[in-house]
Design a protein around this motif. Structure first.
Motif, PDB file in Angstrom:
ATOM      1  N   HIS A 143     -12.038 -31.559   4.035  1.00  0.00           N
ATOM      2  CA  HIS A 143     -11.035 -30.517   4.236  1.00  0.00           C
ATOM      3  C   HIS A 143      -9.644 -31.048   3.872  1.00  0.00           C
ATOM      4  O   HIS A 143      -8.881 -30.396   3.155  1.00  0.00           O
ATOM      5  N   SER A 191     -10.786 -31.482  17.855  1.00  0.00           N
ATOM      6  CA  SER A 191     -11.750 -30.378  17.782  1.00  0.00           C
ATOM      7  C   SER A 191     -12.766 -30.457  18.905  1.00  0.00           C
ATOM      8  O   SER A 191     -13.123 -29.435  19.520  1.00  0.00           O
ATOM      9  N   HIS A 222     -12.601 -21.079   6.826  1.00  0.00           N
ATOM     10  CA  HIS A 222     -11.808 -22.191   7.340  1.00  0.00           C
ATOM     11  C   HIS A 222     -10.781 -22.685   6.328  1.00  0.00           C
ATOM     12  O   HIS A 222      -9.641 -23.003   6.697  1.00  0.00           O
ATOM     13  N   SER A 259      -4.402 -27.649  11.192  1.00  0.00           N
ATOM     14  CA  SER A 259      -5.195 -26.705  10.402  1.00  0.00           C
ATOM     15  C   SER A 259      -6.679 -27.042  10.437  1.00  0.00           C
ATOM     16  O   SER A 259      -7.529 -26.147  10.395  1.00  0.00           O
ATOM     17  N   THR A 312      -9.733 -25.043  13.251  1.00  0.00           N
ATOM     18  CA  THR A 312     -10.775 -24.285  12.557  1.00  0.00           C
ATOM     19  C   THR A 312     -12.168 -24.909  12.691  1.00  0.00           C
ATOM     20  O   THR A 312     -13.135 -24.353  12.178  1.00  0.00           O
ATOM     21  N   HIS A 313     -12.276 -26.059  13.384  1.00  0.00           N
ATOM     22  CA  HIS A 313     -13.563 -26.751  13.461  1.00  0.00           C
ATOM     23  C   HIS A 313     -14.053 -26.962  14.891  1.00  0.00           C
ATOM     24  O   HIS A 313     -15.007 -27.714  15.107  1.00  0.00           O
ATOM     25  N   ASN A 341     -14.904 -17.938  13.583  1.00  0.00           N
ATOM     26  CA  ASN A 341     -15.912 -18.295  12.578  1.00  0.00           C
ATOM     27  C   ASN A 341     -15.917 -17.324  11.404  1.00  0.00           C
ATOM     28  O   ASN A 341     -16.290 -17.696  10.285  1.00  0.00           O
TER      29      ASN A 341
END
Length: 273
Positions: A201, A80, A114, A135, A139-140, A110
């Protein structure tokens, strides 16, 4: 205060990491081997955390699950930060319409929840470790991109950057040699602060049955397995994995918060001057 919080967080993190790394190795027990004759035994000297519904020692299995969850979190945080730092630096260095379009893409990512996006990605490749990592990493990265972009924008007009450009250095060379290294401390703090998010997560995906397969120990799979045992009075199957999850989160959050305060101190001192 920040130093005390940093030392406390590092000590707790060392304790959690030592437990996760050393216990499965010292115990010499395969946490995947079942023994139904010892199923759902309460905590005792023989089994400090008790056993699960398949008779596996939870003291060892929680350590193994914590190790996998932390490993996934570290890989996701690194990916990330790499994605976010590259996007943020290039966006700020390019400026103009490139910067505007990039920031709209960041806003679009954003805008999507997420967890929902992670569920969609993992559901396509259920049980795949690569899918879980992808995943979370995909998303981060947006917050890292914004942090690095803001840092690069503040440095772009500094005298040493202007001198490098006047000396004939190309824009991307300046980004690589001057801007990215200057933004590295903020990216490092962002990576540390991402670790708790990645742990939760992964645990959420595994708890929902979309993460790792049931035989693979992670904090999420342990919590998912604890649901049936809890109805039969096996409180320990939930308490100890959840305690490991909370302690790991608190340790990393304390370290990240202290590092963030330490990196902000020079900026505050400069602002006062």
């Amino acid at each position: 205060m920040a130093d005390r919080r940093l030392l406390t967080g590092l000590a707790l993190l060392a304790l959690v990491a030592g437990y996760a790394l050393l216990v499965p190795w010292v115990a010499g027990v395969d946490d995947r081997v079942t023994d139904f004759a010892a199923a759902r035994q309460a905590p005792s000297w023989a089994h400090l955390f008790g056993t699960d519904s398949a008779g596996r020692d939870l003291f060892v299995r929680t350590a193994a699950g914590l190790r996998i969850s932390l490993l996934i979190a570290v890989v996701c945080a690194v990916l990330s930060v790499l994605i976010g730092a590259l996007v943020g630096a290039l966006s700020a260095a390019a400026g103009g319409w490139v910067d505007r379009v990039t920031m709209r893409v960041v806003d679009a990512v954003n805008a999507v929840p997420h967890l929902l996006l992670g569920i969609v990605l993992v559901a396509l490749f259920r049980g795949s470790l690569v899918a879980i990592i992808a995943s979370i990493a995909l998303t981060h990265w947006t917050q890292v991109a914004r942090i690095v972009r803001a840092e690069v924008l503040s440095l772009r007009d500094r005298e040493h950057v202007d001198a490098a450009l006047l000396g004939g250095a190309g824009r991307w060379r300046v980004v690589r040699r001057h801007l990215l290294p200057a933004a590295a401390p903020q990216a490092l703090v962002a990576a540390v602060l991402l670790l708790p998010h990645a742990v939760w997560h992964e645990s959420t995906l595994s708890f929902l049955g979309l993460g790792l397969p049931p035989h693979a120990a992670s904090l999420g799979t342990l919590l998912q397995e604890a649901r049936s045992s809890l109805l039969l009075g096996g409180w320990w199957t939930l308490v100890f994995p959840a305690l490991g999850l909370v302690l790991a989160t608190l340790a990393v959050a304390a370290v990240g918060s202290a590092l963030r305060d330490r990196t902000a101190l020079p900026e505050r001192a400069g602002a006062r001057l």
